[in-house]
Design a protein around this motif. Structure first.
Motif, PDB file in Angstrom:
ATOM      1  N   ALA A 142       0.837  -1.204   0.000  1.00 21.47           N
ATOM      2  CA  ALA A 142       0.000   0.000   0.000  1.00 21.47           C
ATOM      3  C   ALA A 142       0.873   1.256   0.000  1.00 21.47           C
ATOM      4  O   ALA A 142       0.584   2.223  -0.721  1.00 21.47           O
ATOM      5  N   GLY A 143       1.928   1.240   0.780  1.00 24.09           N
ATOM      6  CA  GLY A 143       2.844   2.379   0.826  1.00 24.09           C
ATOM      7  C   GLY A 143       3.553   2.593  -0.504  1.00 24.09           C
ATOM      8  O   GLY A 143       3.735   3.733  -0.941  1.00 24.09           O
ATOM      9  N   ALA A 144       3.937   1.494  -1.150  1.00 26.88           N
ATOM     10  CA  ALA A 144       4.593   1.603  -2.454  1.00 26.88           C
ATOM     11  C   ALA A 144       3.633   2.182  -3.498  1.00 26.88           C
ATOM     12  O   ALA A 144       4.030   3.027  -4.313  1.00 26.88           O
ATOM     13  N   LEU A 145       2.385   1.756  -3.452  1.00 27.90           N
ATOM     14  CA  LEU A 145       1.392   2.293  -4.382  1.00 27.90           C
ATOM     15  C   LEU A 145       1.220   3.798  -4.161  1.00 27.90           C
ATOM     16  O   LEU A 145       1.230   4.580  -5.111  1.00 27.90           O
ATOM     17  N   LYS A 146       1.088   4.183  -2.920  1.00 30.41           N
ATOM     18  CA  LYS A 146       0.901   5.595  -2.602  1.00 30.41           C
ATOM     19  C   LYS A 146       2.125   6.419  -3.043  1.00 30.41           C
ATOM     20  O   LYS A 146       1.977   7.491  -3.640  1.00 30.41           O
ATOM     21  N   LEU A 147       3.330   5.917  -2.768  1.00 26.09           N
ATOM     22  CA  LEU A 147       4.542   6.626  -3.196  1.00 26.09           C
ATOM     23  C   LEU A 147       4.624   6.739  -4.712  1.00 26.09           C
ATOM     24  O   LEU A 147       5.028   7.768  -5.256  1.00 26.09           O
ATOM     25  N   TYR A 148       4.254   5.660  -5.402  1.00 28.00           N
ATOM     26  CA  TYR A 148       4.269   5.681  -6.864  1.00 28.00           C
ATOM     27  C   TYR A 148       3.320   6.761  -7.389  1.00 28.00           C
ATOM     28  O   TYR A 148       3.686   7.563  -8.254  1.00 28.00           O
ATOM     29  N   LEU A 149       2.101   6.788  -6.834  1.00 27.94           N
ATOM     30  CA  LEU A 149       1.113   7.773  -7.284  1.00 27.94           C
ATOM     31  C   LEU A 149       1.561   9.191  -6.953  1.00 27.94           C
ATOM     32  O   LEU A 149       1.361  10.112  -7.754  1.00 27.94           O
ATOM     33  N   GLN A 150       2.179   9.387  -5.793  1.00 23.37           N
ATOM     34  CA  GLN A 150       2.669  10.714  -5.411  1.00 23.37           C
ATOM     35  C   GLN A 150       3.805  11.177  -6.315  1.00 23.37           C
ATOM     36  O   GLN A 150       3.990  12.373  -6.521  1.00 23.37           O
ATOM     37  N   GLY A 151       4.558  10.238  -6.843  1.00 23.25           N
ATOM     38  CA  GLY A 151       5.701  10.567  -7.679  1.00 23.25           C
ATOM     39  C   GLY A 151       5.366  10.850  -9.135  1.00 23.25           C
ATOM     40  O   GLY A 151       6.237  11.263  -9.906  1.00 23.25           O
ATOM     41  N   LEU A 152       4.123  10.636  -9.524  1.00 23.79           N
ATOM     42  CA  LEU A 152       3.750  10.914 -10.911  1.00 23.79           C
ATOM     43  C   LEU A 152       3.891  12.403 -11.195  1.00 23.79           C
ATOM     44  O   LEU A 152       3.483  13.235 -10.386  1.00 23.79           O
ATOM     45  N   PRO A 153       4.453  12.765 -12.338  1.00 23.68           N
ATOM     46  CA  PRO A 153       4.618  14.194 -12.641  1.00 23.68           C
ATOM     47  C   PRO A 153       3.278  14.913 -12.798  1.00 23.68           C
ATOM     48  O   PRO A 153       3.162  16.093 -12.496  1.00 23.68           O
ATOM     49  N   ILE A 154       2.268  14.205 -13.272  1.00 27.48           N
ATOM     50  CA  ILE A 154       0.905  14.727 -13.368  1.00 27.48           C
ATOM     51  C   ILE A 154       0.035  13.783 -12.549  1.00 27.48           C
ATOM     52  O   ILE A 154       0.041  12.568 -12.774  1.00 27.48           O
ATOM     53  N   PRO A 155      -0.714  14.304 -11.580  1.00 30.22           N
ATOM     54  CA  PRO A 155      -1.533  13.417 -10.744  1.00 30.22           C
ATOM     55  C   PRO A 155      -2.603  12.686 -11.554  1.00 30.22           C
ATOM     56  O   PRO A 155      -2.927  13.079 -12.680  1.00 30.22           O
ATOM     57  N   VAL A 156      -3.155  11.639 -10.975  1.00 26.68           N
ATOM     58  CA  VAL A 156      -4.210  10.871 -11.648  1.00 26.68           C
ATOM     59  C   VAL A 156      -5.365  11.807 -12.014  1.00 26.68           C
ATOM     60  O   VAL A 156      -5.904  11.732 -13.115  1.00 26.68           O
ATOM     61  N   ILE A 157      -5.762  12.687 -11.109  1.00 30.64           N
ATOM     62  CA  ILE A 157      -6.691  13.766 -11.459  1.00 30.64           C
ATOM     63  C   ILE A 157      -5.802  14.960 -11.793  1.00 30.64           C
ATOM     64  O   ILE A 157      -5.217  15.582 -10.903  1.00 30.64           O
ATOM     65  N   PRO A 158      -5.652  15.246 -13.082  1.00 24.77           N
ATOM     66  CA  PRO A 158      -4.663  16.237 -13.513  1.00 24.77           C
ATOM     67  C   PRO A 158      -4.966  17.650 -13.016  1.00 24.77           C
ATOM     68  O   PRO A 158      -6.104  18.000 -12.698  1.00 24.77           O
ATOM     69  N   TYR A 159      -3.910  18.441 -12.982  1.00 19.93           N
ATOM     70  CA  TYR A 159      -4.011  19.811 -12.488  1.00 19.93           C
ATOM     71  C   TYR A 159      -5.115  20.603 -13.186  1.00 19.93           C
ATOM     72  O   TYR A 159      -5.837  21.363 -12.550  1.00 19.93           O
ATOM     73  N   HIS A 160      -5.250  20.443 -14.496  1.00 17.68           N
ATOM     74  CA  HIS A 160      -6.212  21.270 -15.234  1.00 17.68           C
ATOM     75  C   HIS A 160      -7.665  20.952 -14.877  1.00 17.68           C
ATOM     76  O   HIS A 160      -8.561  21.735 -15.188  1.00 17.68           O
ATOM     77  N   LEU A 161      -7.910  19.829 -14.208  1.00 18.23           N
ATOM     78  CA  LEU A 161      -9.276  19.493 -13.780  1.00 18.23           C
ATOM     79  C   LEU A 161      -9.467  19.601 -12.270  1.00 18.23           C
ATOM     80  O   LEU A 161     -10.554  19.324 -11.757  1.00 18.23           O
ATOM     81  N   TYR A 162      -8.429  20.009 -11.565  1.00 19.02           N
ATOM     82  CA  TYR A 162      -8.496  20.083 -10.109  1.00 19.02           C
ATOM     83  C   TYR A 162      -9.699  20.908  -9.645  1.00 19.02           C
ATOM     84  O   TYR A 162     -10.509  20.461  -8.835  1.00 19.02           O
TER      85      TYR A 162
END
Length: 143
Positions: free
Chosen positions: A24-44
């Motif tokens: 679970a921690g690895a998944l969270k770190l992977y998602l945090q490390g994405l240059p663009i979040p899963v919900i991208p900045y332009h739709l925040y």
């Protein structure tokens, strides 16, 4: 790093990682490390605005409309994560991770406020959590 190199060869079995918190921690770190979040900045702000609607039906419809605006890869990733987190929440009695708790944990990970827009407010933190909670609870109708 193994996911980035050869993700199809990564083994996440209980034999290799007996503590689920590591995965679970690895998944969270992977998602945090994405240059663009899963919900991208332009739709925040589209998601934040939808979460602020007072009527629950309108709120869900607003989130659905925001989901439909996601780029295809982001849509598919969020759909998969929402379905997975819904399965996690189904075992809430054993793991203490309700949809609300998962929203608190994954809200800031799946959607990050654009960096040039000032400090994070408590209202936005609450809305991030609510958005992820609603995505989990309503995964079957939002995707």
């Amino acid at each position: 790093m193994a996911f980035d190199r050869e993700w199809e060869k990564v083994v996440l079995s209980e034999d290799v990682y007996p503590d689920i918190h590591i995965i679970a921690g690895a998944l969270k770190l992977y998602l945090q490390g994405l240059p663009i979040p899963v919900i991208p900045y332009h739709l925040y702000y589209t998601f934040i605005q939808a979460a602020g609607l007072p009527d629950p039906g309108a709120r869900l419809e607003g989130i659905h409309e925001a989901v439909l605006q996601l780029p295809r890869a982001h849509y598919e990733a969020l759909r998969y994560l929402a379905a997975h987190l819904k399965r996690v929440a189904a075992f809430e009695k054993q793991n203490f991770m309700s949809a609300e708790n998962l929203g608190l944990v994954f809200g800031p990970t799946l959607m990050r406020k654009p960096e040039d827009s000032g400090p994070m407010s408590l209202d936005h933190m609450w809305k991030q959590s609510l958005i992820v909670e609603l995505l989990i609870q309503n995964e079957d109708i939002l995707f």
